[in-house]
Design a protein around this motif. Structure first.
Motif, PDB file in Angstrom:
ATOM      1  N   LEU A  94       0.810  -1.218   0.000  1.00  8.95           N
ATOM      2  CA  LEU A  94       0.000   0.000   0.000  1.00  8.95           C
ATOM      3  C   LEU A  94       0.848   1.275   0.000  1.00  8.95           C
ATOM      4  N   GLN A  95       2.158   1.133   0.086  1.00 13.27           N
ATOM      5  CA  GLN A  95       3.022   2.302  -0.047  1.00 13.27           C
ATOM      6  C   GLN A  95       3.030   2.830  -1.477  1.00 13.27           C
ATOM      7  N   THR A  96       2.795   1.961  -2.454  1.00 13.65           N
ATOM      8  CA  THR A  96       2.939   2.359  -3.856  1.00 13.65           C
ATOM      9  C   THR A  96       1.697   2.137  -4.708  1.00 13.65           C
ATOM     10  N   ILE A  97       0.651   1.478  -4.177  1.00 15.87           N
ATOM     11  CA  ILE A  97      -0.582   1.314  -4.950  1.00 15.87           C
ATOM     12  C   ILE A  97      -1.741   1.874  -4.145  1.00 15.87           C
ATOM     13  N   ASP A  98      -2.824   2.245  -4.819  1.00 17.43           N
ATOM     14  CA  ASP A  98      -3.944   2.849  -4.107  1.00 17.43           C
ATOM     15  C   ASP A  98      -4.775   1.779  -3.402  1.00 17.43           C
ATOM     16  N   SER A  99      -5.651   2.226  -2.542  1.00 19.65           N
ATOM     17  CA  SER A  99      -6.400   1.308  -1.691  1.00 19.65           C
ATOM     18  C   SER A  99      -7.357   0.425  -2.472  1.00 19.65           C
ATOM     19  N   SER A 100      -7.963   0.951  -3.532  1.00 23.58           N
ATOM     20  CA  SER A 100      -8.905   0.159  -4.320  1.00 23.58           C
ATOM     21  C   SER A 100      -8.198  -1.000  -5.011  1.00 23.58           C
ATOM     22  N   THR A 101      -7.029  -0.708  -5.607  1.00 26.71           N
ATOM     23  CA  THR A 101      -6.267  -1.764  -6.270  1.00 26.71           C
ATOM     24  C   THR A 101      -5.871  -2.846  -5.283  1.00 26.71           C
ATOM     25  N   SER A 102      -5.402  -2.449  -4.102  1.00 23.70           N
ATOM     26  CA  SER A 102      -5.009  -3.405  -3.085  1.00 23.70           C
ATOM     27  C   SER A 102      -6.180  -4.287  -2.667  1.00 23.70           C
ATOM     28  N   ALA A 103      -7.346  -3.697  -2.492  1.00 25.39           N
ATOM     29  CA  ALA A 103      -8.510  -4.453  -2.040  1.00 25.39           C
ATOM     30  C   ALA A 103      -8.925  -5.503  -3.059  1.00 25.39           C
ATOM     31  N   PHE A 104      -8.980  -5.123  -4.337  1.00 22.92           N
ATOM     32  CA  PHE A 104      -9.401  -6.082  -5.355  1.00 22.92           C
ATOM     33  C   PHE A 104      -8.366  -7.177  -5.565  1.00 22.92           C
ATOM     34  N   MET A 105      -7.083  -6.841  -5.472  1.00 23.07           N
ATOM     35  CA  MET A 105      -6.052  -7.861  -5.615  1.00 23.07           C
ATOM     36  C   MET A 105      -6.068  -8.822  -4.430  1.00 23.07           C
ATOM     37  N   THR A 106      -6.314  -8.299  -3.240  1.00 21.22           N
ATOM     38  CA  THR A 106      -6.351  -9.144  -2.056  1.00 21.22           C
ATOM     39  C   THR A 106      -7.484 -10.162  -2.129  1.00 21.22           C
ATOM     40  N   ARG A 149       1.104   0.233 -19.664  1.00 23.93           N
ATOM     41  CA  ARG A 149       0.862  -0.240 -21.020  1.00 23.93           C
ATOM     42  C   ARG A 149       0.875  -1.760 -20.990  1.00 23.93           C
ATOM     43  N   GLY A 150      -0.317  -2.315 -21.096  1.00 19.04           N
ATOM     44  CA  GLY A 150      -0.405  -3.752 -20.962  1.00 19.04           C
ATOM     45  C   GLY A 150      -0.371  -4.144 -19.495  1.00 19.04           C
ATOM     46  N   ILE A 151      -0.004  -5.402 -19.266  1.00 16.83           N
ATOM     47  CA  ILE A 151       0.037  -5.919 -17.910  1.00 16.83           C
ATOM     48  C   ILE A 151       1.447  -5.781 -17.357  1.00 16.83           C
ATOM     49  N   HIS A 152       1.568  -5.064 -16.271  1.00 18.61           N
ATOM     50  CA  HIS A 152       2.865  -4.868 -15.631  1.00 18.61           C
ATOM     51  C   HIS A 152       2.674  -4.888 -14.120  1.00 18.61           C
ATOM     52  N   LEU A 153       3.457  -5.734 -13.459  1.00 14.17           N
ATOM     53  CA  LEU A 153       3.369  -5.838 -12.010  1.00 14.17           C
ATOM     54  C   LEU A 153       4.507  -5.049 -11.376  1.00 14.17           C
ATOM     55  N   GLY A 154       4.160  -3.972 -10.678  1.00 15.24           N
ATOM     56  CA  GLY A 154       5.152  -3.210  -9.939  1.00 15.24           C
ATOM     57  C   GLY A 154       5.391  -3.833  -8.577  1.00 15.24           C
ATOM     58  N   GLU A 155       6.254  -3.202  -7.780  1.00 13.09           N
ATOM     59  CA  GLU A 155       6.584  -3.749  -6.466  1.00 13.09           C
ATOM     60  C   GLU A 155       5.360  -3.871  -5.573  1.00 13.09           C
ATOM     61  N   GLY A 156       4.511  -2.850  -5.576  1.00 15.38           N
ATOM     62  CA  GLY A 156       3.321  -2.891  -4.736  1.00 15.38           C
ATOM     63  C   GLY A 156       2.373  -4.003  -5.120  1.00 15.38           C
ATOM     64  N   GLU A 157       2.187  -4.194  -6.433  1.00 14.91           N
ATOM     65  CA  GLU A 157       1.313  -5.268  -6.894  1.00 14.91           C
ATOM     66  C   GLU A 157       1.884  -6.636  -6.538  1.00 14.91           C
ATOM     67  N   ILE A 158       3.202  -6.798  -6.690  1.00 18.95           N
ATOM     68  CA  ILE A 158       3.829  -8.089  -6.394  1.00 18.95           C
ATOM     69  C   ILE A 158       3.703  -8.417  -4.905  1.00 18.95           C
ATOM     70  N   LEU A 159       3.981  -7.439  -4.039  1.00 20.17           N
ATOM     71  CA  LEU A 159       3.856  -7.666  -2.602  1.00 20.17           C
ATOM     72  C   LEU A 159       2.418  -8.019  -2.215  1.00 20.17           C
ATOM     73  N   THR A 160       1.460  -7.313  -2.816  1.00 27.42           N
ATOM     74  CA  THR A 160       0.057  -7.583  -2.510  1.00 27.42           C
ATOM     75  C   THR A 160      -0.350  -8.962  -2.995  1.00 27.42           C
ATOM     76  N   LEU A 161       0.128  -9.338  -4.173  1.00 27.68           N
ATOM     77  CA  LEU A 161      -0.190 -10.661  -4.698  1.00 27.68           C
ATOM     78  C   LEU A 161       0.387 -11.759  -3.800  1.00 27.68           C
ATOM     79  N   ILE A 162       1.638 -11.590  -3.358  1.00 28.75           N
ATOM     80  CA  ILE A 162       2.253 -12.581  -2.472  1.00 28.75           C
ATOM     81  C   ILE A 162       1.511 -12.655  -1.143  1.00 28.75           C
ATOM     82  N   SER A 163       0.966 -11.513  -0.706  1.00 28.02           N
ATOM     83  CA  SER A 163       0.278 -11.488   0.593  1.00 28.02           C
ATOM     84  C   SER A 163      -0.944 -12.398   0.615  1.00 28.02           C
ATOM     85  N   THR A 164      -1.503 -12.718  -0.543  1.00 30.46           N
ATOM     86  CA  THR A 164      -2.681 -13.588  -0.561  1.00 30.46           C
ATOM     87  C   THR A 164      -2.352 -15.013  -0.101  1.00 30.46           C
TER      88      THR A 164
END
Length: 328
Positions: A94-106, A149-164
């Protein structure tokens, strides 16, 4: 004598309404944590919020803590370690992605649980579960592609995905231990364990204690009380609410997070909205129980007479299985 049916309001029991309430709270916690990350490091905040939650729970259950056993301590510590991993990685994301993105990924953790059951407990998933997991994964990629552009996983997305993964582990552990041990003791131990591990991670990653700021102080205290109430409510309500019904209720969490984020000014692109819808659809589909064909009256009795063990291993579609939730 038949017991009177429990009172229901608009079709929901009081336990189900309690789960609805904590789901709404969960939806708002993502924005609170996202804001707190502007004033604190993630691991300090995790340690502080769960310390507040553990103290809050201990004040409620202090009488029952005297009889704690080593097994309860171990079970609570195992759940606490999973909470630490899930919430810690989610908070760091959540340091680098917004709250909505984090919630849906979680929300991807829901179809992930049956797959982990397959690997760990050798319980094969149903076909609908696999289809639901596929839909949720496609939605996950669309949500993760916000602003790129297209699908790209940044650090915030990767951390959130691993958190699941640890979040799903928490679900399995609560289901294994929740009905065996005292709810109060289990809640206190798991919260304090998560706090201890959060603080212990700070020197390992080079995170310093943040300068005092009322934002992280009040956010941490508020999240602590919310976390204590949420864990306690989960442990209480899921004793009588079926896995399917609980999961359907929990599916509203990212929706509430999106509503709160939208009010706060977050904008979700149309492609990400489609992805969020696929995640929610996949979550619901993965928990659907196909209805069995109705049998003629007396057929079950006849079958039981022929084979007394015929129904011994039949799954109960409404049995409380591996269901839980873990918001921000």
């Amino acid at each position: 004598m038949n017991q009177p049916a429990p009172r229901r309001v608009f079709g929901l029991s009081r336990q189900e309404w309690a789960l609805v309430g904590i789901t709404v709270i969960w939806g708002g916690t993502f924005l609170v944590v996202h804001t707190a990350m502007e004033h604190s490091g993630p691991w300090f905040f995790v340690g502080f919020r769960f310390l507040a939650a553990g103290v809050f729970a201990a004040l409620i259950f202090w009488r029952s803590l005297r009889g704690m056993t080593w097994r309860e301590l171990g079970a609570g510590a195992a759940i606490g370690a999973a909470i630490y991993g899930g919430y810690g990685l989610q908070t760091a994301g959540l340091q680098t992605i917004d709250s909505s993105t984090s919630a849906f990924m979680t929300a991807f953790y829901v179809p992930l649980v049956p797959l982990l059951q397959w690997l760990v407990l050798r319980k094969p998933p149903r076909a609908l579960t696999l289809v639901g997991a596929g839909l949720a994964f496609v939605g996950l990629l669309l949500v993760a592609g916000i602003g790129s552009r297209g699908i790209h996983l940044g650090e915030g997305e990767i951390l959130t995905l691993i958190s699941t993964l640890p979040i799903a582990g928490e679900i399995i552990l609560i289901s294994l231990f929740g009905g065996r041990f005292d709810v109060g003791r289990l809640t206190v131990v798991q919260l304090l364990t998560a706090s201890l591990l959060g603080f212990a991670t700070m020197p390992a990653v080079g995170e310093a204690i943040p300068a005092f700021d009322p934002v992280w102080l009040f956010a941490g205290l508020g999240m602590g009380v919310a976390s204590g109430l949420i864990q306690l409510t989960m442990n209480w309500a899921q004793r009588s609410v079926s896995a399917t019904r609980a999961t359907i209720i929990y599916t509203g969490e990212p929706v509430w997070a999106g509503v709160v984020g939208r009010i706060a000014g977050e904008r979700i692109p149309p492609l990400a909205i489609l992805g969020a819808a696929l995640i929610i659809a996949g979550t619901l589909l993965s928990e659907l129980q196909p209805r069995r064909p109705s049998r003629a009256p007396g057929a079950d009795n006849a079958r039981a007479a022929e084979d007394p063990g015929a129904h011994a291993d039949d799954p109960d579609p409404d049995a409380p299985e591996l269901t839980s939730r873990a918001g921000a």
